[in-house]
Design a protein around this motif. Sequence first.
Motif, PDB file in Angstrom:
ATOM      1  N   MET A   1       0.837  -1.213   0.000  1.00  0.00           N
ATOM      2  CA  MET A   1       0.000   0.000   0.000  1.00  0.00           C
ATOM      3  C   MET A   1       0.876   1.271   0.000  1.00  0.00           C
ATOM      4  N   ASP A   2       1.533   1.486   1.117  1.00  0.00           N
ATOM      5  CA  ASP A   2       2.434   2.620   1.185  1.00  0.00           C
ATOM      6  C   ASP A   2       3.766   2.236   0.562  1.00  0.00           C
ATOM      7  N   LYS A   3       4.304   3.135  -0.231  1.00  0.00           N
ATOM      8  CA  LYS A   3       5.608   2.845  -0.816  1.00  0.00           C
ATOM      9  C   LYS A   3       6.638   2.701   0.298  1.00  0.00           C
ATOM     10  N   SER A   4       7.444   1.629   0.197  1.00  0.00           N
ATOM     11  CA  SER A   4       8.475   1.427   1.217  1.00  0.00           C
ATOM     12  C   SER A   4       9.451   2.596   1.152  1.00  0.00           C
ATOM     13  N   SER A   5       9.399   3.442   2.161  1.00  0.00           N
ATOM     14  CA  SER A   5      10.166   4.680   2.094  1.00  0.00           C
ATOM     15  C   SER A   5      11.644   4.443   2.398  1.00  0.00           C
ATOM     16  N   SER A   6      12.037   3.140   2.448  1.00  0.00           N
ATOM     17  CA  SER A   6      13.463   2.863   2.602  1.00  0.00           C
ATOM     18  C   SER A   6      14.095   2.680   1.218  1.00  0.00           C
ATOM     19  N   ASP A   7      13.269   2.528   0.217  1.00  0.00           N
ATOM     20  CA  ASP A   7      13.764   2.430  -1.154  1.00  0.00           C
ATOM     21  C   ASP A   7      14.407   3.757  -1.555  1.00  0.00           C
ATOM     22  N   LEU A   8      15.642   3.642  -1.970  1.00  0.00           N
ATOM     23  CA  LEU A   8      16.400   4.847  -2.327  1.00  0.00           C
ATOM     24  C   LEU A   8      15.678   5.710  -3.350  1.00  0.00           C
ATOM     25  N   ARG A   9      15.085   5.040  -4.331  1.00  0.00           N
ATOM     26  CA  ARG A   9      14.403   5.797  -5.386  1.00  0.00           C
ATOM     27  C   ARG A   9      13.287   6.655  -4.819  1.00  0.00           C
ATOM     28  N   VAL A  10      12.528   6.058  -3.912  1.00  0.00           N
ATOM     29  CA  VAL A  10      11.415   6.792  -3.294  1.00  0.00           C
ATOM     30  C   VAL A  10      11.923   7.988  -2.515  1.00  0.00           C
ATOM     31  N   VAL A  11      12.941   7.741  -1.721  1.00  0.00           N
ATOM     32  CA  VAL A  11      13.517   8.826  -0.935  1.00  0.00           C
ATOM     33  C   VAL A  11      13.967   9.964  -1.828  1.00  0.00           C
ATOM     34  N   LYS A  12      14.684   9.600  -2.881  1.00  0.00           N
ATOM     35  CA  LYS A  12      15.192  10.615  -3.815  1.00  0.00           C
ATOM     36  C   LYS A  12      14.057  11.421  -4.439  1.00  0.00           C
ATOM     37  N   THR A  13      13.081  10.711  -4.994  1.00  0.00           N
ATOM     38  CA  THR A  13      11.989  11.401  -5.687  1.00  0.00           C
ATOM     39  C   THR A  13      11.266  12.354  -4.750  1.00  0.00           C
ATOM     40  N   ARG A  14      10.934  11.854  -3.565  1.00  0.00           N
ATOM     41  CA  ARG A  14      10.204  12.715  -2.624  1.00  0.00           C
ATOM     42  C   ARG A  14      11.025  13.927  -2.223  1.00  0.00           C
ATOM     43  N   ALA A  15      12.295  13.701  -1.972  1.00  0.00           N
ATOM     44  CA  ALA A  15      13.165  14.823  -1.597  1.00  0.00           C
ATOM     45  C   ALA A  15      13.213  15.845  -2.729  1.00  0.00           C
ATOM     46  N   ALA A  16      13.358  15.336  -3.964  1.00  0.00           N
ATOM     47  CA  ALA A  16      13.418  16.237  -5.118  1.00  0.00           C
ATOM     48  C   ALA A  16      12.136  17.046  -5.232  1.00  0.00           C
ATOM     49  N   ILE A  17      11.013  16.349  -5.126  1.00  0.00           N
ATOM     50  CA  ILE A  17       9.728  17.035  -5.226  1.00  0.00           C
ATOM     51  C   ILE A  17       9.609  18.120  -4.165  1.00  0.00           C
ATOM     52  N   GLN A  18       9.828  17.743  -2.922  1.00  0.00           N
ATOM     53  CA  GLN A  18       9.636  18.697  -1.826  1.00  0.00           C
ATOM     54  C   GLN A  18      10.581  19.887  -1.930  1.00  0.00           C
ATOM     55  N   SER A  19      11.822  19.598  -2.234  1.00  0.00           N
ATOM     56  CA  SER A  19      12.783  20.690  -2.289  1.00  0.00           C
ATOM     57  C   SER A  19      12.471  21.674  -3.411  1.00  0.00           C
ATOM     58  N   HIS A  20      12.190  21.132  -4.595  1.00  0.00           N
ATOM     59  CA  HIS A  20      11.891  22.024  -5.726  1.00  0.00           C
ATOM     60  C   HIS A  20      10.546  22.715  -5.546  1.00  0.00           C
ATOM     61  N   PHE A  21       9.680  22.054  -4.826  1.00  0.00           N
ATOM     62  CA  PHE A  21       8.392  22.679  -4.536  1.00  0.00           C
ATOM     63  C   PHE A  21       8.613  23.921  -3.670  1.00  0.00           C
ATOM     64  N   LEU A  22       9.417  23.775  -2.648  1.00  0.00           N
ATOM     65  CA  LEU A  22       9.747  24.931  -1.796  1.00  0.00           C
ATOM     66  C   LEU A  22      10.336  26.051  -2.648  1.00  0.00           C
ATOM     67  N   GLU A  23      11.257  25.668  -3.545  1.00  0.00           N
ATOM     68  CA  GLU A  23      11.880  26.656  -4.404  1.00  0.00           C
ATOM     69  C   GLU A  23      10.839  27.397  -5.229  1.00  0.00           C
ATOM     70  N   LEU A  24       9.909  26.652  -5.789  1.00  0.00           N
ATOM     71  CA  LEU A  24       8.849  27.267  -6.588  1.00  0.00           C
ATOM     72  C   LEU A  24       7.995  28.204  -5.735  1.00  0.00           C
ATOM     73  N   LEU A  25       7.736  27.770  -4.511  1.00  0.00           N
ATOM     74  CA  LEU A  25       6.915  28.591  -3.620  1.00  0.00           C
ATOM     75  C   LEU A  25       7.587  29.928  -3.336  1.00  0.00           C
ATOM     76  N   LEU A  26       8.913  29.901  -3.288  1.00  0.00           N
ATOM     77  CA  LEU A  26       9.645  31.143  -3.035  1.00  0.00           C
ATOM     78  C   LEU A  26       9.599  32.052  -4.250  1.00  0.00           C
ATOM     79  N   GLN A  27       9.311  31.456  -5.415  1.00  0.00           N
ATOM     80  CA  GLN A  27       9.314  32.246  -6.637  1.00  0.00           C
ATOM     81  C   GLN A  27       7.936  32.724  -7.061  1.00  0.00           C
ATOM     82  N   LYS A  28       6.943  31.833  -6.952  1.00  0.00           N
ATOM     83  CA  LYS A  28       5.622  32.306  -7.373  1.00  0.00           C
ATOM     84  C   LYS A  28       4.476  31.747  -6.551  1.00  0.00           C
ATOM     85  N   ASN A  29       3.368  32.413  -6.706  1.00  0.00           N
ATOM     86  CA  ASN A  29       2.117  32.115  -6.042  1.00  0.00           C
ATOM     87  C   ASN A  29       1.742  30.630  -6.127  1.00  0.00           C
TER      88      ASN A  29
END
Lengths: 208, 208
Positions: A1-29
């Motif tokens: 059900m839940d993606k095993s968050s110990s999988d490196l790929r999952v960790v990477k993708t989520r980190a990338a999403i969250q970090s770039h999301f923050l960056e976008l938030l700093l730039q636009k609405n």
Amino acid sequence: MDKSSSDLRVVKTRAAIQSHFLELLLQKNFNEITVIDIAKAANIGRGTFYLHYIDKFDLLEKVMEEGLSETVSHFQPETYFDNGRAIPDRMIHFVLSMFGHFRENERFFRAMLFNKGIPNFKSRMQQLFLSKFRREISSMVPMTSGVDPITMEILPVFISSGMIGLVEWWFRNNMRISEKDMARKIFQVMTRGPLQTLGFTIEEKNEH
Amino acid sequence: MDKSSSDLRVVKTRAAIQSHFLELLLQKNFNEITVIDIAKAANIGRGTFYLHYIDKFDLLEKVMEEGLSETVSHFQPETYFDNGRAIPDRMIHFVLSMFGHFRENERFFRAMLFNKGIPNFKSRMQQLFLSKFRREISSMVPMTSGVDPITMEILPVFISSGMIGLVEWWFRNNMRISEKDMARKIFQVMTRGPLQTLGFTIEEKNEH
DNA sequence: ATCGTTACTGAACACTGTGTTCAATAATTA
DNA sequence: TAATTATTGAACACAGTGTTCAGTAACGAT
């Protein structure tokens, strides 16, 4: 059900999403940020985004939640009062460490506080402060037993709300005031009250 | 260019849009409200909406602006201080009339304060309070000339922010506290400060 | 009451972004 | 290395947007 968050790929993708999301938030609405934008910024397929979050609101929610619960963990329960006496050092120390935490997580708080499309964040942050102050205040029952109930309700609201305002102001001014000074000022206002702090003498009146 | 707002049709449509928009805001998240919803609720063609507003954000903006500028007009400039003395009656009267205004425009404030999709409203409302208090405080230069500049900046921020919190709390509690009581409590906190209001004695320390 | 003006209607349009599906591929764990 | 599982990328139907246009209705002025 839940993606095993110990999988490196999952960790990477989520980190990338969250970090770039923050960056976008700093730039636009937030309203103007699309899932397409996020996927592009994070260098992932758009479909992949949906493997981790329901939609961009869900992502925002998760990011908020994470940041706030980390903030909460800096609220170690201390006793600031000792039979109606005491206070200064411990209280100042608390505010000091809070502002330290804010400085360390500047990116997060800037995004959340200043992005025009984000609702709710201040409310939720205030909720944190509020329950902190409520706990604090109601834990000194022997001292405050004479105080009327309305005051007991209103005070933590006023204080927590005022604190949020100060934090926001502090960021907006690029944190040019040192944490120590902020702590001192806040302590001063808390103890002497706004008007006395300004040097006014109050014409007493019958209370209650 | 601008539609002649003396035309009855224009007045009617805009009123219908704004009123039903408020109604929708009281029912569901701003994010989830579509122009289709608004048009349907207001009984107008969807295209008509675009003859008056750019999009739903524009509508929100206009509604906010209107409500807030009406609120501002209740900020008559009064003098609450007379050479460092005085205060009580006039100050209480001011807060009293503010809360009266809030009660009269309950629908508007509830929609703006509590709808989870609306960003920014509290910030803008605080801005109003802030400039009010700034004006007030800086107008008493003879009194406050000894106060350090940081305090002069911080205080109105703290007060205005705290006030917003109180207003929100007041609504959330269905305005069960009378305006008069709110005014009295606020006055008390302003003059004696949070901690003294709670009955604490403060262990003095060297200031500055 | 009539006329000229202007707002509204409703349907059509292209368009952007959403959320889901699926087979193929790549990375990770054990 | 084999088995598992995350990611890709393209395709899909869909909801909502913002605009256009000819026809209709309501308005203000005289």
